[in-house]
Design an enzyme around this catalytic site. Structure first.
Site, mmCIF file in Angstrom:
data_model
loop_
_atom_site.group_PDB
_atom_site.id
_atom_site.type_symbol
_atom_site.label_atom_id
_atom_site.label_comp_id
_atom_site.label_asym_id
_atom_site.label_seq_id
_atom_site.Cartn_x
_atom_site.Cartn_y
_atom_site.Cartn_z
ATOM 1 N N CYS A 7 99.394 42.674 -19.435
ATOM 2 C CA CYS A 7 98.459 43.455 -20.257
ATOM 3 C C CYS A 7 97.360 42.544 -20.803
ATOM 4 O O CYS A 7 96.193 42.957 -20.913
ATOM 5 C CB CYS A 7 99.188 44.169 -21.392
ATOM 6 S SG CYS A 7 100.196 45.575 -20.853
ATOM 7 N N ASP A 30 98.434 35.001 -7.248
ATOM 8 C CA ASP A 30 99.590 34.492 -7.978
ATOM 9 C C ASP A 30 99.332 33.027 -8.337
ATOM 10 O O ASP A 30 98.821 32.272 -7.512
ATOM 11 C CB ASP A 30 100.837 34.615 -7.104
ATOM 12 C CG ASP A 30 102.125 34.381 -7.872
ATOM 13 O OD1 ASP A 30 102.329 33.248 -8.360
ATOM 14 O OD2 ASP A 30 102.928 35.313 -7.969
ATOM 15 N N HIS A 46 100.342 49.961 -18.891
ATOM 16 C CA HIS A 46 101.630 49.268 -18.936
ATOM 17 C C HIS A 46 102.742 50.201 -18.462
ATOM 18 O O HIS A 46 102.986 51.246 -19.044
ATOM 19 C CB HIS A 46 101.960 48.765 -20.346
ATOM 20 C CG HIS A 46 103.240 48.002 -20.379
ATOM 21 N ND1 HIS A 46 103.303 46.653 -20.081
ATOM 22 C CD2 HIS A 46 104.511 48.399 -20.610
ATOM 23 C CE1 HIS A 46 104.559 46.268 -20.153
ATOM 24 N NE2 HIS A 46 105.314 47.314 -20.467
ATOM 25 N N HIS A 97 106.294 44.024 -16.525
ATOM 26 C CA HIS A 97 105.152 44.908 -16.272
ATOM 27 C C HIS A 97 105.180 45.106 -14.764
ATOM 28 O O HIS A 97 105.153 44.130 -14.007
ATOM 29 C CB HIS A 97 103.847 44.235 -16.707
ATOM 30 C CG HIS A 97 102.620 45.083 -16.590
ATOM 31 N ND1 HIS A 97 101.825 45.354 -17.676
ATOM 32 C CD2 HIS A 97 102.036 45.697 -15.530
ATOM 33 C CE1 HIS A 97 100.792 46.103 -17.291
ATOM 34 N NE2 HIS A 97 100.911 46.318 -15.980
ATOM 35 N N HIS A 99 104.694 45.219 -11.038
ATOM 36 C CA HIS A 99 103.742 44.516 -10.196
ATOM 37 C C HIS A 99 104.266 44.433 -8.772
ATOM 38 O O HIS A 99 105.465 44.333 -8.538
ATOM 39 C CB HIS A 99 103.420 43.115 -10.729
ATOM 40 C CG HIS A 99 104.599 42.230 -10.947
ATOM 41 N ND1 HIS A 99 105.499 42.405 -11.981
ATOM 42 C CD2 HIS A 99 105.030 41.140 -10.254
ATOM 43 C CE1 HIS A 99 106.430 41.464 -11.928
ATOM 44 N NE2 HIS A 99 106.171 40.682 -10.886
ATOM 45 N N HIS A 101 103.955 42.325 -5.203
ATOM 46 C CA HIS A 101 103.544 41.082 -4.565
ATOM 47 C C HIS A 101 103.084 41.441 -3.151
ATOM 48 O O HIS A 101 103.834 42.076 -2.402
ATOM 49 C CB HIS A 101 104.710 40.102 -4.433
ATOM 50 C CG HIS A 101 105.284 39.644 -5.721
ATOM 51 N ND1 HIS A 101 105.030 38.386 -6.235
ATOM 52 C CD2 HIS A 101 106.127 40.253 -6.600
ATOM 53 C CE1 HIS A 101 105.682 38.245 -7.371
ATOM 54 N NE2 HIS A 101 106.359 39.371 -7.618
#
Length: 116
Positions: A7, A30, A46, A97, A99, A101
């Site tokens: 966030c 990353d 979020h 949170h 995400h 990849h």
């Protein structure tokens, strides 16, 4: 959430190496890449994890997957990539949170899981 790392990245309080952004999602490199291409894609809203996602989150989750190829190709993985979403303790989610990849590069990423 005021103490959420991602966030803070969305709000600009913490810098990131952005590779894609629109009104709903943010993608950035990353900081500890596991592959030549390793991008994180997060919803700006979020959402703690897939375990807490609701029907209200369907559009943003779909957008993350729909943009994955565009992001992977733009970052140097035109011949394929892998999308990984770790969820919770067992899934080894490190940041609370949601995400995804996107990992890839010029060579295959290897086996999906180690057999036990």
């Amino acid at each position: 959430m005021s103490d959420c790392l991602f966030c803070k990245i969305v709000s600009g309080k913490i810098p990131s190496s952005k590779v894609y952004e629109d009104e709903d999602i943010l993608a950035f490199n990353d900081i500890n890449p596991a592959r030549p291409v390793h991008v994180l894609v997060i919803p700006k809203k979020h959402i703690t994890s897939l375990a807490t996602a609701t029907a209200e989150d369907t559009l943003v989750l779909g957008k993350i997957l729909a943009k994955a190829n565009e992001i992977a190709v733009a970052q140097g993985s035109p011949d394929g990539f892998r999308v990984i979403i770790n969820t919770g303790r067992v899934g080894q989610q490190e940041v609370p949170h949601l995400h995804a990849h996107i990992v890839g590069g010029p060579d295959p990423v290897g086996p999906m899981l180690k057999r036990i």
